[in-house]
Design a protein around this motif. Structure first.
Motif, PDB file in Angstrom:
ATOM      1  N   THR A 193       0.871  -1.088   0.185  1.00 59.61           N
ATOM      2  CA  THR A 193       0.026   0.072  -0.211  1.00 59.61           C
ATOM      3  C   THR A 193       1.080   1.334   0.168  1.00 59.61           C
ATOM      4  O   THR A 193       0.317   2.450  -0.284  1.00 59.61           O
ATOM      5  N   GLY A 194       2.033   0.919   0.467  1.00 51.30           N
ATOM      6  CA  GLY A 194       2.994   2.000   0.578  1.00 51.30           C
ATOM      7  C   GLY A 194       3.160   2.614   1.824  1.00 51.30           C
ATOM      8  O   GLY A 194       3.747   3.871   2.162  1.00 51.30           O
ATOM      9  N   ILE A 198       2.305 -12.866  -1.541  1.00 52.84           N
ATOM     10  CA  ILE A 198       3.196 -13.904  -1.652  1.00 52.84           C
ATOM     11  C   ILE A 198       4.047 -14.097  -0.520  1.00 52.84           C
ATOM     12  O   ILE A 198       4.048 -13.401   0.649  1.00 52.84           O
ATOM     13  N   SER A 206       3.738   2.074   4.909  1.00 60.21           N
ATOM     14  CA  SER A 206       5.095   1.658   5.729  1.00 60.21           C
ATOM     15  C   SER A 206       6.144   2.540   5.242  1.00 60.21           C
ATOM     16  O   SER A 206       6.884   3.342   5.832  1.00 60.21           O
TER      17      SER A 206
HETATM   18  P1  IMP Z   1       2.518  -1.644   3.203  1.00 63.54           P
HETATM   19  O1  IMP Z   1       2.775  -0.874   4.298  1.00 63.54           O
HETATM   20  O2  IMP Z   1       1.222  -1.805   2.955  1.00 63.54           O
HETATM   21  O3  IMP Z   1       3.526  -1.152   1.867  1.00 63.54           O
HETATM   22  O4  IMP Z   1       3.338  -2.910   3.302  1.00 63.54           O
HETATM   23  C1  IMP Z   1       4.681  -2.997   3.632  1.00 63.54           C
HETATM   24  C2  IMP Z   1       5.265  -4.166   4.122  1.00 63.54           C
HETATM   25  O5  IMP Z   1       4.335  -5.177   4.226  1.00 63.54           O
HETATM   26  C3  IMP Z   1       6.261  -4.709   3.210  1.00 63.54           C
HETATM   27  O6  IMP Z   1       7.295  -4.240   3.339  1.00 63.54           O
HETATM   28  C4  IMP Z   1       6.109  -6.247   3.567  1.00 63.54           C
HETATM   29  O7  IMP Z   1       7.181  -6.553   4.547  1.00 63.54           O
HETATM   30  C5  IMP Z   1       4.620  -6.498   3.981  1.00 63.54           C
HETATM   31  N1  IMP Z   1       3.946  -7.037   2.965  1.00 63.54           N
HETATM   32  C6  IMP Z   1       3.384  -6.234   1.739  1.00 63.54           C
HETATM   33  N2  IMP Z   1       2.902  -7.513   0.956  1.00 63.54           N
HETATM   34  C7  IMP Z   1       3.366  -8.441   1.431  1.00 63.54           C
HETATM   35  C8  IMP Z   1       3.055  -9.770   0.648  1.00 63.54           C
HETATM   36  O8  IMP Z   1       2.389 -10.253  -0.131  1.00 63.54           O
HETATM   37  N3  IMP Z   1       3.515 -10.717   1.550  1.00 63.54           N
HETATM   38  C9  IMP Z   1       4.166 -10.791   2.839  1.00 63.54           C
HETATM   39  N4  IMP Z   1       4.669  -9.563   3.341  1.00 63.54           N
HETATM   40  C10 IMP Z   1       3.627  -8.386   2.544  1.00 63.54           C
END
Ligand code: IMP
Ligand code: MG
Length: 174
Positions: free
Chosen positions: A104-105, A153, A107
């Motif tokens: 989602t971006g 994944i 983090s």
């Molecule tokens: P975001 O904040 O939604 O961008 O997610 C960030 C963090 O979630 C990534 O750096 C991963 O560590 C974890 N993550 C996101 N998508 C996946 C996935 O498909 N499998 C496992 N971990 C994920």
């Protein structure tokens, strides 16, 4: 392949992973020639990607591990917890963030705000994978290994509830 209660199938092979990492490394080597970047490795997910790409990066550099957590199970919690903070000596440095995946971006966005408050000279993001359909926050990824569909994944550092990080290929939820 079964991990806890879910079935996964192979999605990105070891060979493809190696090719993607090599391509990213040559771009970074070219762009940072003669400079002295400071790599920040986003633990835990990026540990295998970082260990592979760092061995192909030939510019003088410094390295630190950071850990911020937003994910529980298969989804983002919308809250960033600091587990291992950014070191203060990134001030004035050319920072390259090594990340496993930008989903989602959320983090990365929140992390970059904290990083900018430490006054680095420049910041670039190198993410092994991105999920463009899932992106909801404004994040510029400077080095993208590969874009994938919005599917869950595991493997090559990525986990499902703590499992599967050590898998050598990447697997997708069936
Ligand atoms: P975001 O904040 O939604 O961008 O997610 C960030 C963090 O979630 C990534 O750096 C991963 O560590 C974890 N993550 C996101 N998508 C996946 C996935 O498909 N499998 C496992 N971990 C994920
Ligand atoms: Mg991560």
């Amino acid at each position: 392949m079964r991990i806890l209660d879910k079935n996964f199938v192979e999605f990105i092979s070891e060979k493809e992973i190696a090719d993607i990492v090599a391509t990213m490394a040559s771009s970074i080597n070219q762009d940072y020639k003669g400079r002295n970047p400071y790599y920040l490795v986003m633990m835990n997910g990026a540990f295998l990607f970082a260990s592979d790409i760092l061995r192909l990066l030939d510019v003088d550099s410094d390295l630190a591990f950071v850990r911020y957590k937003s994910y529980e199970g298969m989804s983002s919690t919308g809250e960033l917890k600091e587990l291992l903070a950014i070191p203060d000596d990134v001030v004035g440095r050319d920072v390259i963030v090594l990340e496993d995946i930008v989903d989602t971006g959320f983090s990365m966005r929140a992390f970059l705000e904290i990083l900018k408050s430490k006054s680095p000279n420049s910041v670039a993001v190198a993410s092994f994978l991105v999920k463009p359909e899932a992106l909801r926050y404004d994040v510029k990824v400077d080095y993208v290994g590969r874009s994938i569909d919005n599917r869950f994944i595991v493997g090559y550092g990525l986990d499902y509830n703590g499992r599967g990080r050590n898998l050598r290929s990447i697997y997708v939820l069936e």
